[in-house]
Design a protein around this motif. Structure first.
Motif, PDB file in Angstrom:
ATOM      1  N   GLU A  96     -67.484 -32.174 -58.391  1.00  0.00           N
ATOM      2  CA  GLU A  96     -66.978 -33.273 -59.165  1.00  0.00           C
ATOM      3  C   GLU A  96     -66.743 -34.545 -58.451  1.00  0.00           C
ATOM      4  O   GLU A  96     -66.173 -35.712 -58.937  1.00  0.00           O
ATOM      5  CB  GLU A  96     -65.602 -32.969 -59.923  1.00  0.00           C
ATOM      6  CG  GLU A  96     -65.484 -32.127 -60.890  1.00  0.00           C
ATOM      7  CD  GLU A  96     -64.304 -31.796 -61.711  1.00  0.00           C
ATOM      8  OE1 GLU A  96     -64.106 -31.795 -62.702  1.00  0.00           O
ATOM      9  OE2 GLU A  96     -63.200 -31.783 -60.700  1.00  0.00           O
ATOM     10  N   HIS A  97     -67.648 -34.928 -57.399  1.00  0.00           N
ATOM     11  CA  HIS A  97     -67.243 -36.064 -56.456  1.00  0.00           C
ATOM     12  C   HIS A  97     -67.678 -37.484 -57.075  1.00  0.00           C
ATOM     13  O   HIS A  97     -67.486 -38.531 -56.300  1.00  0.00           O
ATOM     14  CB  HIS A  97     -67.832 -35.826 -54.871  1.00  0.00           C
ATOM     15  CG  HIS A  97     -69.301 -35.442 -54.916  1.00  0.00           C
ATOM     16  ND1 HIS A  97     -69.838 -33.845 -55.537  1.00  0.00           N
ATOM     17  CD2 HIS A  97     -70.400 -36.193 -54.796  1.00  0.00           C
ATOM     18  CE1 HIS A  97     -71.144 -34.262 -55.333  1.00  0.00           C
ATOM     19  NE2 HIS A  97     -71.653 -35.238 -54.889  1.00  0.00           N
ATOM     20  N   HIS A  98     -68.493 -37.177 -58.132  1.00  0.00           N
ATOM     21  CA  HIS A  98     -69.080 -38.446 -58.631  1.00  0.00           C
ATOM     22  C   HIS A  98     -68.004 -39.043 -59.969  1.00  0.00           C
ATOM     23  O   HIS A  98     -68.309 -40.073 -60.280  1.00  0.00           O
ATOM     24  CB  HIS A  98     -70.357 -38.390 -59.156  1.00  0.00           C
ATOM     25  CG  HIS A  98     -71.561 -38.289 -57.930  1.00  0.00           C
ATOM     26  ND1 HIS A  98     -71.652 -39.246 -57.072  1.00  0.00           N
ATOM     27  CD2 HIS A  98     -72.276 -37.432 -57.707  1.00  0.00           C
ATOM     28  CE1 HIS A  98     -72.365 -39.167 -56.145  1.00  0.00           C
ATOM     29  NE2 HIS A  98     -73.049 -37.945 -56.562  1.00  0.00           N
ATOM     30  N   LEU A  99     -67.217 -38.273 -60.028  1.00  0.00           N
ATOM     31  CA  LEU A  99     -66.259 -38.636 -61.139  1.00  0.00           C
ATOM     32  C   LEU A  99     -65.166 -39.815 -60.635  1.00  0.00           C
ATOM     33  O   LEU A  99     -65.198 -39.917 -59.247  1.00  0.00           O
ATOM     34  CB  LEU A  99     -65.510 -37.630 -61.692  1.00  0.00           C
ATOM     35  CG  LEU A  99     -66.155 -36.631 -62.387  1.00  0.00           C
ATOM     36  CD1 LEU A  99     -65.328 -35.376 -62.849  1.00  0.00           C
ATOM     37  CD2 LEU A  99     -66.782 -37.031 -63.680  1.00  0.00           C
ATOM     38  N   SER A 100     -64.352 -40.336 -61.558  1.00  0.00           N
ATOM     39  CA  SER A 100     -63.636 -41.343 -60.983  1.00  0.00           C
ATOM     40  C   SER A 100     -62.183 -40.644 -60.066  1.00  0.00           C
ATOM     41  O   SER A 100     -62.097 -39.377 -60.263  1.00  0.00           O
ATOM     42  CB  SER A 100     -62.809 -42.133 -62.052  1.00  0.00           C
ATOM     43  OG  SER A 100     -62.034 -41.245 -62.957  1.00  0.00           O
ATOM     44  N   LYS A 101     -61.717 -41.276 -59.323  1.00  0.00           N
ATOM     45  CA  LYS A 101     -60.613 -40.580 -58.519  1.00  0.00           C
ATOM     46  C   LYS A 101     -59.399 -40.105 -59.236  1.00  0.00           C
ATOM     47  O   LYS A 101     -58.877 -38.910 -59.061  1.00  0.00           O
ATOM     48  CB  LYS A 101     -60.104 -41.625 -57.378  1.00  0.00           C
ATOM     49  CG  LYS A 101     -59.162 -41.270 -56.475  1.00  0.00           C
ATOM     50  CD  LYS A 101     -58.710 -42.070 -55.490  1.00  0.00           C
ATOM     51  CE  LYS A 101     -57.814 -43.332 -56.165  1.00  0.00           C
ATOM     52  NZ  LYS A 101     -57.384 -44.225 -55.073  1.00  0.00           N
ATOM     53  N   SER A 102     -58.932 -40.728 -60.445  1.00  0.00           N
ATOM     54  CA  SER A 102     -57.757 -40.302 -61.096  1.00  0.00           C
ATOM     55  C   SER A 102     -58.364 -38.753 -61.770  1.00  0.00           C
ATOM     56  O   SER A 102     -57.407 -38.010 -62.464  1.00  0.00           O
ATOM     57  CB  SER A 102     -57.878 -41.123 -62.016  1.00  0.00           C
ATOM     58  OG  SER A 102     -58.957 -41.371 -62.986  1.00  0.00           O
ATOM     59  N   GLN A 103     -59.508 -38.422 -61.969  1.00  0.00           N
ATOM     60  CA  GLN A 103     -60.078 -37.136 -62.705  1.00  0.00           C
ATOM     61  C   GLN A 103     -59.964 -36.063 -61.488  1.00  0.00           C
ATOM     62  O   GLN A 103     -60.259 -34.801 -61.793  1.00  0.00           O
ATOM     63  CB  GLN A 103     -61.345 -37.211 -62.895  1.00  0.00           C
ATOM     64  CG  GLN A 103     -61.545 -38.239 -64.323  1.00  0.00           C
ATOM     65  CD  GLN A 103     -62.847 -38.395 -64.895  1.00  0.00           C
ATOM     66  OE1 GLN A 103     -63.610 -39.201 -64.274  1.00  0.00           O
ATOM     67  NE2 GLN A 103     -63.115 -37.727 -65.736  1.00  0.00           N
ATOM     68  N   LEU A 104     -59.614 -36.246 -60.309  1.00  0.00           N
ATOM     69  CA  LEU A 104     -59.904 -35.407 -59.145  1.00  0.00           C
ATOM     70  C   LEU A 104     -58.808 -34.706 -58.566  1.00  0.00           C
ATOM     71  O   LEU A 104     -57.668 -35.370 -58.530  1.00  0.00           O
ATOM     72  CB  LEU A 104     -60.949 -35.949 -58.195  1.00  0.00           C
ATOM     73  CG  LEU A 104     -62.148 -36.549 -58.446  1.00  0.00           C
ATOM     74  CD1 LEU A 104     -62.836 -37.039 -57.195  1.00  0.00           C
ATOM     75  CD2 LEU A 104     -63.016 -35.413 -59.197  1.00  0.00           C
ATOM     76  N   SER A 105     -58.745 -33.663 -57.925  1.00  0.00           N
ATOM     77  CA  SER A 105     -57.582 -33.199 -57.204  1.00  0.00           C
ATOM     78  C   SER A 105     -57.699 -33.811 -55.588  1.00  0.00           C
ATOM     79  O   SER A 105     -58.505 -34.530 -55.458  1.00  0.00           O
ATOM     80  CB  SER A 105     -57.955 -31.599 -56.904  1.00  0.00           C
ATOM     81  OG  SER A 105     -58.868 -31.258 -55.995  1.00  0.00           O
ATOM     82  N   PHE A 106     -56.980 -33.590 -54.966  1.00  0.00           N
ATOM     83  CA  PHE A 106     -56.483 -34.075 -53.674  1.00  0.00           C
ATOM     84  C   PHE A 106     -57.739 -33.783 -52.758  1.00  0.00           C
ATOM     85  O   PHE A 106     -58.377 -34.644 -52.224  1.00  0.00           O
ATOM     86  CB  PHE A 106     -55.379 -33.662 -52.890  1.00  0.00           C
ATOM     87  CG  PHE A 106     -55.478 -34.074 -51.598  1.00  0.00           C
ATOM     88  CD1 PHE A 106     -55.172 -35.512 -51.220  1.00  0.00           C
ATOM     89  CD2 PHE A 106     -54.996 -33.233 -50.664  1.00  0.00           C
ATOM     90  CE1 PHE A 106     -55.123 -35.749 -50.104  1.00  0.00           C
ATOM     91  CE2 PHE A 106     -54.969 -33.623 -49.284  1.00  0.00           C
ATOM     92  CZ  PHE A 106     -55.148 -35.039 -49.023  1.00  0.00           C
ATOM     93  N   LEU A 107     -58.213 -32.428 -52.902  1.00  0.00           N
ATOM     94  CA  LEU A 107     -59.437 -32.165 -52.074  1.00  0.00           C
ATOM     95  C   LEU A 107     -60.663 -32.828 -52.749  1.00  0.00           C
ATOM     96  O   LEU A 107     -61.565 -33.073 -51.810  1.00  0.00           O
ATOM     97  CB  LEU A 107     -59.550 -30.737 -52.114  1.00  0.00           C
ATOM     98  CG  LEU A 107     -58.410 -29.787 -51.314  1.00  0.00           C
ATOM     99  CD1 LEU A 107     -58.955 -28.398 -51.440  1.00  0.00           C
ATOM    100  CD2 LEU A 107     -58.212 -30.259 -49.994  1.00  0.00           C
ATOM    101  N   GLY A 108     -60.832 -32.683 -53.978  1.00  0.00           N
ATOM    102  CA  GLY A 108     -61.830 -33.527 -54.774  1.00  0.00           C
ATOM    103  C   GLY A 108     -62.014 -35.256 -54.229  1.00  0.00           C
ATOM    104  O   GLY A 108     -62.970 -35.396 -54.158  1.00  0.00           O
ATOM    105  N   GLN A 109     -60.905 -35.590 -53.981  1.00  0.00           N
ATOM    106  CA  GLN A 109     -60.826 -36.951 -53.775  1.00  0.00           C
ATOM    107  C   GLN A 109     -61.365 -37.242 -52.273  1.00  0.00           C
ATOM    108  O   GLN A 109     -62.060 -38.212 -51.879  1.00  0.00           O
ATOM    109  CB  GLN A 109     -59.341 -37.637 -53.821  1.00  0.00           C
ATOM    110  CG  GLN A 109     -59.004 -37.945 -55.370  1.00  0.00           C
ATOM    111  CD  GLN A 109     -57.623 -38.089 -55.236  1.00  0.00           C
ATOM    112  OE1 GLN A 109     -57.040 -38.947 -54.541  1.00  0.00           O
ATOM    113  NE2 GLN A 109     -56.584 -37.899 -56.229  1.00  0.00           N
ATOM    114  N   ILE A 110     -61.160 -36.221 -51.462  1.00  0.00           N
ATOM    115  CA  ILE A 110     -61.430 -36.375 -50.128  1.00  0.00           C
ATOM    116  C   ILE A 110     -63.201 -36.202 -49.949  1.00  0.00           C
ATOM    117  O   ILE A 110     -63.501 -36.882 -49.341  1.00  0.00           O
ATOM    118  CB  ILE A 110     -60.886 -35.284 -49.233  1.00  0.00           C
ATOM    119  CG1 ILE A 110     -59.296 -35.667 -48.916  1.00  0.00           C
ATOM    120  CG2 ILE A 110     -61.581 -35.034 -47.868  1.00  0.00           C
ATOM    121  CD1 ILE A 110     -58.393 -34.717 -48.342  1.00  0.00           C
TER     122      ILE A 110
END
Length: 861
Positions: A96-110
């Motif tokens: 999911e790393h190309h989604l916006s930051k608000s759509q991601l978990s903490f690890l996904g944001q990293i």
């Protein structure tokens, strides 16, 4: 305590773009895909919108890959990896790393931020780099090949001149070199099948073990796959995945240290979440070559490899203490290493303890003979992104070099502060007679130190181990590294512990491993298993030993497959046909390496992944591909690679084989670097009697190499002069592209005519006599009567060869070229500062050595 969340992040980062590989192996788009199953219907879950369309669709294949191997991934994770509602499972973090930051978990944001920091500048500022393979067809990304990073160093290649890399698994052959053209499109599908056939046999239920073996498998299969096909493609998928994973771990630790666990501010470029650790050995040359007896060959090979083990041991120790991963190693070869680590106080404190411990262990074992300078600098997000408001990576590297070099000026400072007397008081045995010294190295024994005997030799333990190590390397295909002694092996497999830092290195091959497994009925578990160079140059390394939770990896090592049962002596290397016998000591390294690393990559495009790729590229050639050259019988039977790695080499062998091998290495290096004129390699060879001390021979070879690096063609003050790119022997440096081929052609002709009994030694003697009397200064003949003496002597000589046209031609050419100071190579004027007589004299001296060789062969026959 193991942090499984952190280890999951590392694995997810390594996998985040695996879908690019998978997608290019597919035969259709999302809707017509042969491999996508239910993931073809969930674009809205993984893909962002761009111009009213879903983009970055490779993430669907990333999710599909994880789902394909659900049972394997499930064995190492506590989460249901197929539940797309759980943002913290492996699939979602990776995909999911190309989604916006608000759509991601903490690890996904990293993962998202790490991906940007690794590739953000990889994919910008490429307007000047236009590649003719770019097309507008929808499936162009499946056809586009990667451009070698080496072609872009210190230059912007002209359009239509790019060399591209083969999209294939790694091999140690020219097939893996970049080429100016290819027949057909890449076969991603076949390569993907091979990757999967190896991936499914990773045997582990441990996150870290699984991830590190996967890391090495990605090294084998994705090093020539372009990470991005939208922008200029000179960054590999491997280097992008590697640096993303390293950055992700650093960001995780940094955010945890500042209690930022809900969201990440990836626009705050002032933050410095990273430290770049640099280490560099000093004393290596003196340590390797300080051999005082005729048994040098016994010790040199093992002594050189021992230094490699020291570096490996130190890097492993730092990684263990800082809880880092293989991807955090930016580079480790040639006596230098660089590691990317989190910038937290805990890490910096641990690193300081590491440095002190390493210094103590070094001094304890080697006193002041060896030293490793280790230091670090803080690195901001802005530097990684090459934001113009922050220090760029080129300047960052230079700052680290300077800081590390200053550390060398205060060697063993912590030990001096701690125990002044131990450092400065003389050893009790230091001035005693030779019976208290090592027979090979001359090093003094400590009181009560255990001694080893081999024949008449008295040896220190480390010398004895190095000799045995050199012998073992000849048959070694596997190096097994354990944190503890393997109790059931006892003395069946040779091992060495370079420093008392908790690592044991075992050396084995397929045969004795199989015998041990059958006789002991025991598997080898929880170790690192390194395969040298793969099997038959194919870089295969997986599942070479039975066991569980083992990390499998590939490393390159030069020249361990010798003919015969033992490491050859120097006498063994000489051709045994009664020839003129001299040993050649060859040293070569890349020219202008400092400039290449400091300014070779355009500052606007200087990213961590590009620096990692550049370092790796050099090591592939010198540690890996060099084996392919050396394995040719004419080299392997008559040479011993003492060291090859990083950007340089040291080889001992028969004098004629060394000159020939140096030429071959230079030629292949030019091809490997895409004929980029900013790359060259200089070297020198010293010729010596086999009984001559190798330390002196090494010093003379170093002087010859330095002479080659100081050599230039053209006006000294001109910006257009051709510097370095030279080879020196018989005390004369020759430019590889101008003077060397000219002299070699002359030499070959003189040898040929002599061998055919058409032109005897009197011609060569005349050339050398006139050269000696010419009083050449500044490459100009000051004794002007030399010109008419040459015309007179050689003119009379020509009269004796009225029926030999080829002899008359070479005499006429000599008179014309020397007296007119004309130099012609392949119909073109030769670019050289030498007077022609100097070049003819050099050719005559070289020919004389070969002719003495051939005459001795004929006498024996």
């Amino acid at each position: 305590m193991i942090n499984k969340e952190r280890e999951k992040l590392y694995l997810a980062s390594l996998l985040h773009d695996i879908g690019k590989f998978y997608q290019r192996a597919d035969t259709g788009s999302v809707q017509s895909s042969k491999y996508l199953k239910e993931f073809a219907k969930v674009e809205s879950t993984f893909c962002p919108m761009f111009n009213s369309k879903y983009s970055h669709k490779h993430v669907l294949w990333t999710a599909q890959f994880i789902d394909d191997y659900k049972s394997i991934f499930q064995s190492i994770t506590d989460y249901d990896i197929s539940n797309i509602q759980n943002k913290d499972n492996l699939m979602m973090i990776a995909s999911e790393h190309h989604l916006s930051k608000s759509q991601l978990s903490f690890l996904g944001q990293i993962v998202k931020e790490a991906d940007c920091l690794s590739s953000g500048m990889d994919r910008d500022s490429d307007q000047a780099y236009k590649d003719s393979q770019d097309e507008n067809s929808w499936d162009n990304f499946k056809k586009k090949r990667m451009t070698s990073i080496l072609q872009t160093v210190l230059q912007v290649p002209q359009e239509n001149t790019y060399w591209h890399l083969p999209i294939d698994k790694m091999t140690l052959s020219k097939d893996y070199f970049a080429k100016s053209s290819f027949d057909g499109n890449p076969n991603y599908e076949a390569l993907w099948k091979e990757f999967n056939n190896e991936f499914k046999f990773i045997q582990s239920n441990d996150y870290k073990v699984f991830s590190e073996t996967l890391y090495n498998l990605l090294f084998k299969y994705t090093t020539t796959i372009p990470s991005s096909t939208i922008n200029f493609a000179d960054v590999s998928l491997f280097d992008h995945l590697k640096t993303t994973a390293a950055i992700a771990i650093c960001l995780y630790d940094y955010y945890q240290s500042i209690n930022e666990s809900k969201t990440t501010n990836n626009t705050n470029y002032k933050q410095k979440p990273f430290i770049l650790i640099g280490g560099d050995f000093s004393g290596i040359q003196k340590y390797i070559y300080q051999i005082v007896s005729k048994y040098a060959a016994k010790n040199l090979k093992g002594r050189s490899f021992y230094l490699r083990l020291l570096s490996d041991c130190i890097v492993r120790y730092i990684l263990n203490e800082l809880d880092l991963f293989d991807a955090n190693i930016i580079y480790n070869s040639g006596g230098s290493f660089y590691i990317l680590a989190p910038n937290t106080q805990e890490v910096k404190d641990k690193l300081e303890n590491c440095i002190n411990t390493i210094e103590e262990k070094f001094f304890e074992k080697h006193k002041t003979a060896l030293y490793v300078a280790i230091d670090y600098i803080e690195v901001s997000k802005g530097s990684l992104m090459n934001n113009k408001e922050y220090k760029n990576l080129s300047d960052t590297w230079e700052e680290l070099f300077d800081k590390r070099d200053k550390k060398k000026q205060a060697k063993f400072a912590s030990i001096i502060n701690k125990d002044y007397k131990a450092f400065f008081e003389p050893l009790e045995n230091e001035d005693l007679e030779n019976k208290y010294r090592d027979s090979i190295t001359g090093e003094a024994f400590d009181l009560n130190e255990k001694t080893y005997k081999e024949g008449d030799l008295r040896l220190k333990e480390i010398t004895y181990q190095q000799i045995e190590l050199g012998e073992q390397l000849r048959n070694t295909s596997l190096m097994i590294i354990s944190n503890n002694k393997i109790p059931y092996w006892k003395s069946d497999v040779f091992f060495i512990q370079p420093l008392d830092l908790g690592f044991y290195y075992y050396f084995a091959n397929d045969s004795n491993i199989k015998n041990l497994e059958e006789s002991l009925k025991a598997s080898i578990d929880m170790v690192d298993i390194v395969t040298f160079n793969g099997k038959d140059g194919n870089c295969d390394f997986m599942n070479t030993v039975n066991g569980t939770n083992n990390i499998f990896s590939l490393e390159f090592y030069g020249g361990n497959e010798h003919v015969g049962k033992h490491v050859p002596s120097f006498e063994d290397l000489l051709k045994d046909d009664g020839t003129f016998k001299r040993l050649g000591v060859l040293r070569m390294d890349v020219d202008n390496l400092g400039k290449i690393f400091q300014s070779g990559i355009n500052k606007e495009r200087a990213t961590l992944s590009r620096y990692a790729a550049l370092s790796r590229s050099f090591d592939y050639f010198f540690s890996g591909y060099l084996n392919t050259i050396w394995k040719e019988d004419k080299y392997r039977e008559h040479s011993l690679i003492i060291y090859s790695g990083g950007d340089d080499l040291f080889i001992v062998g028969d004098w004629s084989a060394m000159i020939d091998m140096a030429e071959r290495i230079s030629k292949d290096f030019k091809e490997y670097t895409c004929e980029n004129k900013n790359f060259s390699i200089s070297g020198g060879v010293s010729l010596l009697n086999v009984k001559y001390p190798i330390m002196k021979g090494a010093e003379e070879a170093a002087i010859a190499e330095d002479t080659a690096k100081e050599h230039y063609v053209g006006d000294k003050d001109s910006n257009n002069k051709k510097e370095k790119n030279s080879f020196s022997f018989l005390l004369m440096p020759l430019n590889w592209e101008e003077e060397y081929p000219y002299v070699k052609i002359l030499k070959d002709k003189l040898v040929e005519l002599n061998y055919e009994d058409k032109l005897d030694s009197s011609f060569r003697s005349k050339i050398l006599q006139h050269y000696a009397n010419a009083d050449i200064k500044g490459h100009k003949i000051t004794n002007l009567k030399t010109y008419w003496m040459i015309s007179y002597d050689l003119g009379r000589m020509k009269q004796r060869y009225k029926k030999e046209e080829d002899v008359k031609n070479i005499i006429d050419n000599c008179i014309s070229e020397v007296c007119g100071n004309k130099k012609i190579l392949n119909g073109n004027a030769l670019d050289t500062n030498y007077h022609t007589l100097e070049l003819w004299a050099m050719a005559s001296r070289w020919a004389e050595l070969e002719i003495r060789t051939k005459n001795n062969i004929n006498k024996k026959l």
